[in-house]
Design a protein around this motif. Structure first.
Motif, PDB file in Angstrom:
ATOM      1  N   PRO A  55       0.779  -1.232   0.000  1.00  8.00           N
ATOM      2  CA  PRO A  55       0.000   0.000   0.000  1.00  8.00           C
ATOM      3  C   PRO A  55       0.816   1.290   0.000  1.00  8.00           C
ATOM      4  O   PRO A  55       0.264   2.351  -0.208  1.00  8.00           O
ATOM      5  CB  PRO A  55      -0.849  -0.099   1.270  1.00  8.00           C
ATOM      6  N   ILE A  56       2.127   1.217   0.196  1.00 17.31           N
ATOM      7  CA  ILE A  56       2.959   2.421   0.121  1.00 17.31           C
ATOM      8  C   ILE A  56       3.631   2.456  -1.240  1.00 17.31           C
ATOM      9  O   ILE A  56       4.364   1.543  -1.610  1.00 17.31           O
ATOM     10  CB  ILE A  56       4.039   2.451   1.230  1.00 17.31           C
ATOM     11  N   ALA A  57       3.347   3.505  -2.000  1.00 16.81           N
ATOM     12  CA  ALA A  57       3.948   3.673  -3.327  1.00 16.81           C
ATOM     13  C   ALA A  57       5.104   4.673  -3.211  1.00 16.81           C
ATOM     14  O   ALA A  57       5.036   5.628  -2.446  1.00 16.81           O
ATOM     15  CB  ALA A  57       2.908   4.184  -4.306  1.00 16.81           C
ATOM     16  N   VAL A  58       6.151   4.426  -3.971  1.00 19.70           N
ATOM     17  CA  VAL A  58       7.342   5.274  -3.955  1.00 19.70           C
ATOM     18  C   VAL A  58       7.423   6.023  -5.279  1.00 19.70           C
ATOM     19  O   VAL A  58       7.391   5.412  -6.344  1.00 19.70           O
ATOM     20  CB  VAL A  58       8.613   4.422  -3.733  1.00 19.70           C
ATOM     21  N   ASP A  59       7.516   7.346  -5.198  1.00 26.20           N
ATOM     22  CA  ASP A  59       7.529   8.194  -6.391  1.00 26.20           C
ATOM     23  C   ASP A  59       8.871   8.890  -6.603  1.00 26.20           C
ATOM     24  O   ASP A  59       8.920  10.042  -7.040  1.00 26.20           O
ATOM     25  CB  ASP A  59       6.417   9.244  -6.294  1.00 26.20           C
ATOM     26  N   LEU A  86       6.671   9.470  -1.053  1.00 28.59           N
ATOM     27  CA  LEU A  86       5.904   8.320  -0.567  1.00 28.59           C
ATOM     28  C   LEU A  86       4.427   8.666  -0.517  1.00 28.59           C
ATOM     29  O   LEU A  86       4.058   9.769  -0.119  1.00 28.59           O
ATOM     30  CB  LEU A  86       6.358   7.929   0.844  1.00 28.59           C
ATOM     31  N   ARG A  87       3.594   7.711  -0.915  1.00 21.40           N
ATOM     32  CA  ARG A  87       2.150   7.907  -0.785  1.00 21.40           C
ATOM     33  C   ARG A  87       1.483   6.571  -0.478  1.00 21.40           C
ATOM     34  O   ARG A  87       1.990   5.522  -0.842  1.00 21.40           O
ATOM     35  CB  ARG A  87       1.558   8.553  -2.029  1.00 21.40           C
ATOM     36  N   TRP A  88       0.367   6.652   0.179  1.00 20.69           N
ATOM     37  CA  TRP A  88      -0.385   5.465   0.553  1.00 20.69           C
ATOM     38  C   TRP A  88      -1.459   5.205  -0.492  1.00 20.69           C
ATOM     39  O   TRP A  88      -2.148   6.125  -0.944  1.00 20.69           O
ATOM     40  CB  TRP A  88      -1.025   5.663   1.919  1.00 20.69           C
ATOM     41  N   GLU A  89      -1.595   3.944  -0.900  1.00 23.25           N
ATOM     42  CA  GLU A  89      -2.670   3.508  -1.787  1.00 23.25           C
ATOM     43  C   GLU A  89      -3.428   2.399  -1.076  1.00 23.25           C
ATOM     44  O   GLU A  89      -2.808   1.462  -0.581  1.00 23.25           O
ATOM     45  CB  GLU A  89      -2.105   2.934  -3.090  1.00 23.25           C
ATOM     46  N   SER A  90      -4.732   2.489  -1.059  1.00 23.08           N
ATOM     47  CA  SER A  90      -5.491   1.415  -0.420  1.00 23.08           C
ATOM     48  C   SER A  90      -5.336   0.143  -1.234  1.00 23.08           C
ATOM     49  O   SER A  90      -5.252   0.183  -2.455  1.00 23.08           O
ATOM     50  CB  SER A  90      -6.962   1.789  -0.282  1.00 23.08           C
ATOM     51  N   GLU A  91      -5.279  -0.974  -0.552  1.00 21.35           N
ATOM     52  CA  GLU A  91      -5.137  -2.258  -1.242  1.00 21.35           C
ATOM     53  C   GLU A  91      -6.378  -2.533  -2.089  1.00 21.35           C
ATOM     54  O   GLU A  91      -6.293  -3.148  -3.126  1.00 21.35           O
ATOM     55  CB  GLU A  91      -4.899  -3.373  -0.229  1.00 21.35           C
TER      56      GLU A  91
END
Length: 81
Positions: A2-6, A63-68
């Protein structure tokens, strides 16, 4: 995960290579690639701080959170059942 790295986004905005970022942050290009590609299980605050300092950004830019739930929906190409 759920944590995406940009990091790629910020590298493009700063017109900086992965190798240059790794050198300026003080980590190996291999370790930066693990983080950049979302395969890292953790990141030290000192590393995050160095990344933000070199890229002149905030942690939320990297860093950003994405819901599963949305990640599964996006992967299947459809909406919610």
């Amino acid at each position: 995960m759920p944590i995406a790295v940009d990091i790629d986004v910020m590298l493009a905005k700063r017109k900086m290579s992965v190798g240059e970022l790794a050198e300026r942050v003080g980590i190996t290009p291999a370790n930066l690639a693990v983080l950049k590609n979302g395969r890292a299980k953790a990141v030290r605050f000192t590393t995050l701080e160095a990344l933000c300092e070199v890229l002149d950004c905030q942690p939320g830019d990297l860093l950003r959170w994405e819901s599963e739930k949305s990640a599964v929906s996006d992967a299947s190409g459809g909406g919610f059942p």
